[in-house]
Design an enzyme around this catalytic site. Structure first.
Site, PDB file in Angstrom:
ATOM      1  CG  HIS A  54      -2.153  -0.861   0.955  1.00  0.00           C
ATOM      2  ND1 HIS A  54      -2.932  -1.376   1.948  1.00  0.00           N
ATOM      3  CD2 HIS A  54      -2.699  -1.269  -0.203  1.00  0.00           C
ATOM      4  CE1 HIS A  54      -3.914  -2.070   1.408  1.00  0.00           C
ATOM      5  NE2 HIS A  54      -3.789  -2.027   0.112  1.00  0.00           N
ATOM      6  CG  ASP A 108       4.410 -16.203 -26.541  1.00  0.00           C
ATOM      7  OD1 ASP A 108       5.607 -16.548 -26.504  1.00  0.00           O
ATOM      8  OD2 ASP A 108       3.676 -16.178 -25.549  1.00  0.00           O
ATOM      9  CB  CYS A 166      -2.553  -7.956 -24.009  1.00  0.00           C
ATOM     10  SG  CYS A 166      -2.406  -9.682 -24.453  1.00  0.00           S
ATOM     11  CD  GLU A 213      -0.271 -15.912 -26.302  1.00  0.00           C
ATOM     12  OE1 GLU A 213       0.629 -15.302 -25.718  1.00  0.00           O
ATOM     13  OE2 GLU A 213      -0.894 -16.873 -25.797  1.00  0.00           O
TER      14      GLU A 213
HETATM   15  C1  PEP Z   1       2.284 -12.211 -25.359  1.00  0.00           C
HETATM   16  O1  PEP Z   1       2.750 -13.296 -25.705  1.00  0.00           O
HETATM   17  O2  PEP Z   1       2.335 -11.175 -26.073  1.00  0.00           O
HETATM   18  C2  PEP Z   1       1.620 -12.082 -24.053  1.00  0.00           C
HETATM   19  C3  PEP Z   1       1.000 -10.974 -23.697  1.00  0.00           C
HETATM   20  O3  PEP Z   1       1.706 -13.142 -23.205  1.00  0.00           O
HETATM   21  P1  PEP Z   1       2.993 -13.414 -22.259  1.00  0.00           P
HETATM   22  O4  PEP Z   1       3.921 -12.241 -22.404  1.00  0.00           O
HETATM   23  O5  PEP Z   1       2.482 -13.593 -20.903  1.00  0.00           O
HETATM   24  O6  PEP Z   1       3.537 -14.670 -22.849  1.00  0.00           O
HETATM   25 MG    MG Z   2       2.261 -15.062 -24.571  1.00  0.00          MG
END
Ligand code: PEP
Ligand code: MG
Length: 564
Positions: free
Chosen positions: A186, A452, A499, A428
């Protein structure tokens, strides 16, 4: 130079003030009547709640609602009927209020400190903090106050409590160094909210940093430099100026929509690895969580978390996000993520082996536990579930069937599961990318994991320095693939977000906008910067850039065009 965890970005230059550990020695005040002693204890609790409530108000003004909530929880803790009952029972048996408080708090501190769950362990610090304030009140002493410290103070302490933290004068305190704490404690969340450069987990800081000595706290790199040379000081003053000017530029993007210059709105969420990260992501300006990497719940422990523990963790993340959507990715073990408690097989090519959804489908019972926990946590909340490392439609179908089976199991136990959770696929693998049209028919959304995906398209292990230069999302082959995935999702009318780390890459952002991405999910520290970049681009300009970039045949060309 001392190293620690970089928990609050920025650079602070100033002189060390060593902060004594809070709390007073307990002096027994024997011989009091239990009735009077109970009364004294209740008055102390009341005084504590009142003074904390006024600190909450101050903090609400300086840092915002989410951070004030942290301190507000101390009031709930002090009013907890079980805790009060336990203290008063001990007083009834003849203990003085201070001793009773000490005994009860100590027991909770021990229970919380031994938990597997990081957030529960951090609650031990909250109890210590509350105990220390109540002790002061019972002893009629003044609490440590940091309101009037000299300008240019760097606080160095073993552990900094949120209540002391909330009283910090953000003008005069230019840096904080602690021996304990972590990214999600926190006090660290508050330090970030107040914008004070902070390095936690610096071993031996209190003994090594002498009071009055000049130090530089680099909260971006997690470093503390003691008595640096003049040349180094000048360099850091310069870096501090650059940091401050950048921060003031992006700060104004905090409570805004994520909107392109031409008006299109995008979602912008945070990536987290621990449930407590959700509140931090929202405090950093995210509109929810776009990727919760649940494998971190399974690490550093002897046995996997059971259904109840996982339900609590997902609930915590959802509550931390305050009703905003939270996308939780099911376990992605394998590849470079070893999870010892799962006893993963030794493989020659772990990146091409049984990782992500492949492992889960082969270990149904463990997968069902996670799916049931997700369904339980999702009741009445904005939870979305997504599967990692999908490479075939059969895998998606099997995973969805297991989600259905988990729901049926819960129903059979009389546990309510309102409606199906939205189900997403992480794109991915090249196979998922090139079958995106069919996956999109059976998924509610896509999230592109470019970390990935890039590595698999380029056949490059990104931890291998020999080929790291090739492993870029700006490679023509990767860009074309991204364009195809995004178009397939848009064609099927489902949202498609990104992401992987490319989501926060200023060179990739306009290209992704042009391809039709609907949202970005990035590490919380990058949220405001990404929102600013999106707002700098009109869709027409982004599309013009994208058509030039797509016409280029090499990485140096795409990189040069997009501003590398
Ligand atoms: C990715 O592969 O872009 C992803 C967000 O997953 P991680 O980085 O957890 O493999
Ligand atoms: Mg990944």
């Amino acid at each position: 130079m001392l190293k620690g965890i970089a928990v609050s970005q920025g650079i602070g230059l100033g002189r060390v003030m060593l902060l004594e550990e809070q709390g007073l020695p307990l002096t027994a005040s024997g011989g009091r009547e239990p009735v009077a002693e109970r009364q004294r204890f209740r008055q102390a609790v009341e005084a504590f709640c009142q003074s904390t409530a006024s600190q909450v108000e101050q903090l609400r003004r300086s840092a915002g609602d989410e951070d004030a909530f942290i301190l507000e929880s101390h009031i709930q803790m002090a009013r907890d009927p079980i805790l009060l009952e336990e203290v008063e029972a001990l007083i009834g048996e003849g203990a003085c209020a201070g001793q009773a408080l000490e005994q009860v708090c100590q027991r909770y501190i021990e229970i919380f400190s031994s938990s597997h769950d990081e957030l529960t362990r951090l609650r031990a610090a909250d109890i210590r903090d509350m105990r220390s304030s109540l002790r002061c009140l019972l002893a009629g002493a003044q609490e440590v106050s940091l309101r009037n410290v000299p300008k240019g103070t760097v606080l160095v302490t073993k552990e900094l409590s949120p209540s002391v933290m909330s009283g910090i004068d953000g003008e005069n305190v230019v840096g904080i160094v602690t021996e304990t704490g972590g990214m999600s404690s926190h006090s660290s969340i508050l330090a970030r909210a107040l914008g004070i450069p902070t390095v936690c987990g610096v071993q031996g800081a209190v003994a090594l940093l002498k009071a009055g000595c000049f130090v530089i706290v680099d909260g971006s790199r997690g470093e503390v430099l003691c008595s640096p040379a003049q040349r180094v000081i000048e360099d850091y003053y310069h870096r501090r100026e650059e940091f401050l000017s950048h921060r003031s530029q992006v700060k104004k993007y905090k409570n805004r929509e994520t909107r392109a210059a031409s008006g299109e709105v995008f979602s912008l969420t945070g990536n987290i690895s621990l449930p407590s990260g959700a509140a931090g992501a929202v405090a950093a300006g995210a509109e929810g969580v776009g990727l919760f990497r649940t494998e971190y719940l399974f690490m550093n422990r002897a046995v996997p978390p059971d259904e109840a523990e996982q339900t609590a963790a997902y609930t915590l993340a959802l509550e931390g996000a305050g009703g905003r959507p939270v996308t939780i990715r099911t376990l992605d073990a394998g590849g470079d993520k070893d999870v010892p408690c799962l006893d993963l097989p030794k493989e020659e090519n772990p990146f091409l082996g049984q990782r992500g959804i492949r492992w889960c489908l082969a270990h149904r019972e463990l997968f069902l536990i996670q799916l049931r926990a997700l369904l339980r946590a999702g009741v009445g909340r904005a939870l979305r579930v997504m599967f990692p490392m999908v490479s075939t439609l059969e895998e998606l179908r099997q995973a969805k069937a297991l989600l259905g089976e988990a729901a049926a199991q819960l129903k059979a136990q009389g546990i309510a599961v309102e409606k199906p959770l939205p189900v997403g696929v992480m794109i991915e693998t090249p196979a998922a990318a090139w079958t995106a049209e069919s996956l999109a028919q059976e998924a509610d959304f896509f999230s592109i994991g470019t970390n990935d995906l890039t590595s698999y398209i380029m056949a490059c292990d990104r931890s291998n320095a020999q080929v790291a230069g090739m492993c870029s999302p700006l490679q023509p082959g990767v860009l074309r693939c991204l364009g195809h995935v995004i178009a397939s999702a848009r064609g099927a009318g489902i949202p498609v977000t990104i992401c992987g780390e490319a989501a926060a890459d200023p060179r990739m952002i306009p290209l992704l906008m042009a391809f039709g991405i609907t949202g970005f999910s990035v590490s919380p520290g990058a949220v405001l910067q990404v929102r600013k970049i999106i707002s700098d681009w009109s869709l027409a300009d982004a599309q013009a850039l994208a058509s030039q970039v797509l016409a280029a045949g090499t990485l140096p060309e795409t990189a040069a065009l997009s501003g590398a």
